[in-house]
Scaffold this motif. Structure first.
Motif, mmCIF file in Angstrom:
data_model
loop_
_atom_site.group_PDB
_atom_site.id
_atom_site.type_symbol
_atom_site.label_atom_id
_atom_site.label_comp_id
_atom_site.label_asym_id
_atom_site.label_seq_id
_atom_site.Cartn_x
_atom_site.Cartn_y
_atom_site.Cartn_z
ATOM 1 N N SER A 33 0.832 -1.208 0.000
ATOM 2 C CA SER A 33 0.000 0.000 0.000
ATOM 3 C C SER A 33 0.864 1.253 0.000
ATOM 4 O O SER A 33 0.595 2.209 -0.754
ATOM 5 N N VAL A 44 2.286 1.767 -3.439
ATOM 6 C CA VAL A 44 1.285 2.288 -4.379
ATOM 7 C C VAL A 44 1.077 3.788 -4.168
ATOM 8 O O VAL A 44 0.982 4.567 -5.128
ATOM 9 N N VAL A 101 -2.277 8.060 -4.892
ATOM 10 C CA VAL A 101 -3.711 7.811 -4.724
ATOM 11 C C VAL A 101 -4.056 7.933 -3.244
ATOM 12 O O VAL A 101 -3.186 7.914 -2.379
ATOM 13 N N TRP A 126 -7.050 5.033 1.396
ATOM 14 C CA TRP A 126 -8.057 3.967 1.400
ATOM 15 C C TRP A 126 -8.049 3.185 0.091
ATOM 16 O O TRP A 126 -8.227 1.955 0.078
ATOM 17 N N LEU A 127 -7.813 3.868 -1.027
ATOM 18 C CA LEU A 127 -7.779 3.180 -2.317
ATOM 19 C C LEU A 127 -6.536 2.305 -2.430
ATOM 20 O O LEU A 127 -6.596 1.170 -2.945
ATOM 21 N N ALA A 128 -5.402 2.797 -1.934
ATOM 22 C CA ALA A 128 -4.179 2.006 -1.947
ATOM 23 C C ALA A 128 -4.319 0.772 -1.061
ATOM 24 O O ALA A 128 -3.847 -0.315 -1.421
ATOM 25 N N ASN A 129 -4.985 0.922 0.087
ATOM 26 C CA ASN A 129 -5.211 -0.225 0.973
ATOM 27 C C ASN A 129 -6.078 -1.279 0.308
ATOM 28 O O ASN A 129 -5.796 -2.476 0.385
ATOM 29 N N ILE A 130 -7.140 -0.849 -0.365
ATOM 30 C CA ILE A 130 -8.023 -1.799 -1.051
ATOM 31 C C ILE A 130 -7.265 -2.531 -2.156
ATOM 32 O O ILE A 130 -7.399 -3.752 -2.328
ATOM 33 N N ALA A 131 -6.461 -1.789 -2.923
ATOM 34 C CA ALA A 131 -5.696 -2.409 -4.009
ATOM 35 C C ALA A 131 -4.693 -3.419 -3.452
ATOM 36 O O ALA A 131 -4.550 -4.527 -3.991
ATOM 37 N N ALA A 132 -4.002 -3.058 -2.364
ATOM 38 C CA ALA A 132 -3.016 -3.963 -1.778
ATOM 39 C C ALA A 132 -3.678 -5.211 -1.211
ATOM 40 O O ALA A 132 -3.185 -6.332 -1.408
ATOM 41 N N THR A 142 -6.504 -6.544 -2.132
ATOM 42 C CA THR A 142 -7.012 -7.348 -3.247
ATOM 43 C C THR A 142 -5.896 -8.157 -3.902
ATOM 44 O O THR A 142 -6.040 -9.362 -4.155
ATOM 45 N N VAL A 143 -4.743 -7.508 -4.147
ATOM 46 C CA VAL A 143 -3.628 -8.198 -4.811
ATOM 47 C C VAL A 143 -3.084 -9.320 -3.942
ATOM 48 O O VAL A 143 -2.902 -10.463 -4.406
#
Length: 361
Positions: free
Chosen positions: A57, A60, A66, A69-75, A77-78
């Motif tokens: 995160s 990212v 970004v 919260w968006l970086a946390n969601i992306a991390a 998910t990956v």
């Protein structure tokens, strides 16, 4: 550890009560780790996965600018998607292996005959006497059961990770409140930051190195047409987290399958020397170059930790041995009474905060 003056020599003498109490506490801790493994192992894995997610995160955020919260969601998910793919491959191919186990049993005699030309009759006799008696159907059931257990624990670990990420920001505030005073809170925060930084570097670098190693090995397995190539690639990725012996095991397993699957020893030699050379080069040159002094642990301590955690927590303990020992070393380095122990645990006697201003007891 408390010392008192010796009346005869005038030097410090270790009190027997301290040794007794330390031994009792250490024994209780080991027993607690063993008895609570069913609860502690998923929690420990969730903490390490959480560290990896935070590291990803932060990367990212630094690259894409970004929101957090968006970086946390992306991390999340990956990382969780990658773990699910690993669990799915192990689970599905373990089932296929269980169904085709009888084929391997019939091919085993032919593989043993091919080994005779390489190692001689004495070693071949030893292989026959010790391996032919193994109940391969039982091995298949154990593998299938282990894969199912891993898949079940995956959902529990994912639940832990979700709540850890939800309380990420509030946790530091709670540490300050629980400490009681600003100085103690700052000390706890320093220890937590040191542990997080070291684990992020270790988990991040080892994940990258293991992915590269597994990718190269998978290309070799697919080029040879090795059965269950995906499983061996996943195991190569996972076993690289086990220090010293993990890379050796990652070569032995697919090499033995190649010896059974093919009628010639060519694929066996390609895997042994090709993948073995890759493991050697990465383990002895790339790995130390990328990790550097971030894990300043004694080589003997690494082997000792591997033995201890494997004894206490089994195979999972082998994977977690280095991260857990890193945490212990960092905690000891921040406790004045245990700092000499941390120095002995280190590789060169220097700790990560040696350049920091000296603390007063």
């Amino acid at each position: 550890m408390t010392l008192e003056p010796d009346q005869n020599t005038g030097g410090p003498r270790l009190r027997l009560s301290v040794v007794r109490d330390t031994t009792i506490v250490a024994t209780l801790i080991v027993l607690g780790l063993y008895a609570g493994s069913a609860f502690l192992i998923p929690l420990t894995m969730a903490l390490l996965i959480n560290v990896l997610i935070i590291a990803l995160s932060d990367r990212v955020i630094s690259m894409a600018r970004v929101p957090v919260w968006l970086a946390n969601i992306a991390a999340v998910t990956v990382v969780l998607a990658g773990l699910f793919v690993i669990m799915y491959i192990l689970g599905s191919q373990a089932t296929q292996f269980a169904r085709s186990i009888s084929t391997y049993e019939t091919q085993f005699d032919g593989a043993v005959n091919r080994v005779t030309g390489l190692v001689g009759n004495d070693v071949t006799t030893f292989i026959r006497d010790n391996l032919v008696s193994i109940d391969m159907s039982y091995v298949a059931r154990v593998l299938l059961s282990s894969a199912t257990s891993l898949l079940n624990q995956f959902f529990l670990i994912s639940l832990y990770v979700a709540f850890l990420m939800a309380e990420r920001l509030a946790f530091r505030k709670k540490i300050q409140l629980a400490a009681g005073n600003p100085e103690t809170g700052a000390e706890f925060t320093t220890i937590l930051d040191a542990i997080t930084d070291s684990l992020q570097r270790y988990v991040g670098v080892k994940t990258f190195i293991s992915l590269v190693t597994a990718g190269i090995s998978y290309s070799v397995f697919k080029a040879l047409g090795l059965e269950y190539a995906e499983t061996w690639a996943v195991l190569t990725f996972a076993l690289n987290f086990i220090p010293s012996i993990g890379s050796i095991i990652a070569v032995i397993f697919p090499a033995m399958i190649a010896l059974v699957q093919y009628e010639t020893i060519g694929p066996f030699l390609i895997i042994v020397f090709g993948c073995g050379t890759i493991q050697f080069l990465i383990g002895n040159f790339v790995d130390p170059a990328l990790l550097g002094r971030s894990l300043n642990m004694s080589t003997f301590l690494v082997i000792l930790a591997l033995t201890f955690w494997t004894t206490v927590w089994g195979l999972i303990g082998a994977f977690l041995s280095v991260p857990l020992t890193v945490c212990i070393l960092i905690i000891f380095s921040h406790i004045p009474a245990l700092r000499p122990v941390a120095i002995l645990m280190s590789l060169d006697g220097r700790l990560g905060d040696d350049n920091a201003p000296a603390r007063t007891q």
